[in-house]
Design a protein around this motif. Structure first.
Motif, PDB file in Angstrom:
ATOM      1  N   ARG A 219      -1.935   8.077  -3.863  1.00  0.00           N
ATOM      2  CA  ARG A 219      -1.049   7.306  -4.708  1.00  0.00           C
ATOM      3  C   ARG A 219       0.292   7.286  -4.564  1.00  0.00           C
ATOM      4  O   ARG A 219       1.062   8.412  -4.042  1.00  0.00           O
ATOM      5  N   PRO A 220       1.058   6.020  -4.699  1.00  0.00           N
ATOM      6  CA  PRO A 220       2.465   6.028  -4.564  1.00  0.00           C
ATOM      7  C   PRO A 220       2.949   6.784  -5.549  1.00  0.00           C
ATOM      8  O   PRO A 220       2.676   6.855  -6.736  1.00  0.00           O
ATOM      9  N   THR A 238       2.784   9.946  -2.475  1.00  0.00           N
ATOM     10  CA  THR A 238       3.795   9.663  -1.444  1.00  0.00           C
ATOM     11  C   THR A 238       5.186  10.279  -1.550  1.00  0.00           C
ATOM     12  O   THR A 238       5.396  10.508  -2.801  1.00  0.00           O
ATOM     13  N   THR A 239       5.973  10.413  -0.640  1.00  0.00           N
ATOM     14  CA  THR A 239       7.255  10.732  -1.046  1.00  0.00           C
ATOM     15  C   THR A 239       8.340   9.509  -1.045  1.00  0.00           C
ATOM     16  O   THR A 239       9.248   9.458  -1.910  1.00  0.00           O
ATOM     17  N   ALA A 240       7.692   8.348  -0.312  1.00  0.00           N
ATOM     18  CA  ALA A 240       8.498   6.963  -0.560  1.00  0.00           C
ATOM     19  C   ALA A 240       7.975   6.443  -2.055  1.00  0.00           C
ATOM     20  O   ALA A 240       7.122   6.688  -2.370  1.00  0.00           O
ATOM     21  N   ALA A 245       6.170   2.511   0.419  1.00  0.00           N
ATOM     22  CA  ALA A 245       4.936   3.710   0.074  1.00  0.00           C
ATOM     23  C   ALA A 245       3.845   2.976   0.814  1.00  0.00           C
ATOM     24  O   ALA A 245       2.968   3.869   1.131  1.00  0.00           O
ATOM     25  N   GLY A 246       3.781   1.690   0.977  1.00  0.00           N
ATOM     26  CA  GLY A 246       2.675   1.052   1.431  1.00  0.00           C
ATOM     27  C   GLY A 246       2.215   1.612   3.003  1.00  0.00           C
ATOM     28  O   GLY A 246       1.476   2.076   3.495  1.00  0.00           O
ATOM     29  N   GLU A 247       3.493   1.656   3.640  1.00  0.00           N
ATOM     30  CA  GLU A 247       3.714   2.229   5.166  1.00  0.00           C
ATOM     31  C   GLU A 247       3.293   3.883   5.102  1.00  0.00           C
ATOM     32  O   GLU A 247       2.395   4.092   5.902  1.00  0.00           O
ATOM     33  N   GLU A 248       3.679   4.603   4.176  1.00  0.00           N
ATOM     34  CA  GLU A 248       3.369   5.973   4.063  1.00  0.00           C
ATOM     35  C   GLU A 248       1.822   5.983   3.811  1.00  0.00           C
ATOM     36  O   GLU A 248       1.108   6.890   4.466  1.00  0.00           O
TER      37      GLU A 248
END
Length: 263
Positions: A219-220, A238-240, A245-248
């Motif tokens: 999850r983001p 995610t870290t982003a 966050a979508g890219e991660e």
């Protein structure tokens, strides 16, 4: 996977493309990197777009990787097969809703008796399955959501809030159940090994059961689940934040896909 301008999270300068228009106006975006990564992922493994959006709302997205053999809309209430709603699945869902509690008409009437225009801007019913409110979040009366959820749970439904929307959902309408059904169909058709692992991503309370049911999930670090501090043993965060966050998340999916040696 898709983000409105308000959801970019400070990444306004990243190269993006619009993937959804509404009434002729741009609405949702992906980074160009995420677009390429999703197309690549769809060529490597079965990807099942899964959303609370209605069929109509989902179909207005130009989601990279299409056409989709399967897609899940309406929070699991509809399974699209080659873009067409599966009538047998929907009939089974409708039967379960009727058997497990209040009808949408009952719930809608009760909900409308509890709201007013001072904090609600819209009441909507989605695909004749569930209903939701569009609200002014800062003006929602204290305790409303908890009180409404208590009434719902006594009648086979539940309530949750995601940003400006408060969803009221029957227990039978659940993303994880629909994902399980699609997995079974892919396995029965020989398109997926029975030992294949399931990876999921989501950011809202309505995604929680789907995340917990997966072999691994992500999850983001933003959104409703982040605000709820949702976690699980199988969960990565995610870290982003925002659109990056979508890219991660897509990088995480790619890392999960088994590498197949050339024949």
């Amino acid at each position: 996977m898709i983000f409105s301008r308000n959801g970019f999270g400070g990444a306004e300068d990243v190269e993006k493309e619009c993937v959804e228009y509404y009434e002729g106006e741009p609405l949702s975006y992906m980074t160009t990197t995420a677009i390429a990564r999703l197309r690549e992922l769809a060529a490597l493994a079965p990807v099942i777009p899964t959303t609370t959006r209605t069929i109509e709302q989902f179909q207005r997205i130009a989601l990279p990787g299409a056409p989709w053999k399967y897609a899940i809309t309406s929070n699991g209430g509809n399974i699209l097969v080659d873009g067409i709603p599966d009538p047998a699945w929907r009939l089974a869902i409708d039967d379960q809703v009727r058997a497990s509690g209040a009808t949408l008409a009952d719930v809608g009437a009760e909900l409308r008796s509890r709201i007013d225009d001072s904090w609600v801007t819209k009441y909507r019913e989605a695909d004749e399955l569930f209903c939701y409110l569009v609200v002014r979040p800062d003006e929602v009366p204290s305790g409303f959501l908890a009180e409404w959820d208590t009434w719902c749970r006594a009648n086979g439904w539940s309530a949750s809030q995601q940003g400006r929307k408060i969803y009221t959902m029957p227990d039978a309408v659940c993303k994880s159940l629909a994902v399980g059904e699609v997995r079974t169909r892919l396995t029965d058709a020989g398109e997926l090994a029975s030992t294949a692992t399931l990876f999921t991503a989501g950011d809202g309370a309505l995604d929680a059961e789907m995340l917990k049911a997966a072999d691994a999930a992500i999850r983001p670090a933003h959104g409703e689940l982040h605000d709820l501090n949702f976690t699980a043993p199988n969960l990565t965060i995610t870290t982003a934040t925002g659109i990056l966050a979508g890219e991660e998340i897509l990088d995480w999916f790619h890392a999960a896909v088994p590498v197949t040696e050339p024949a």
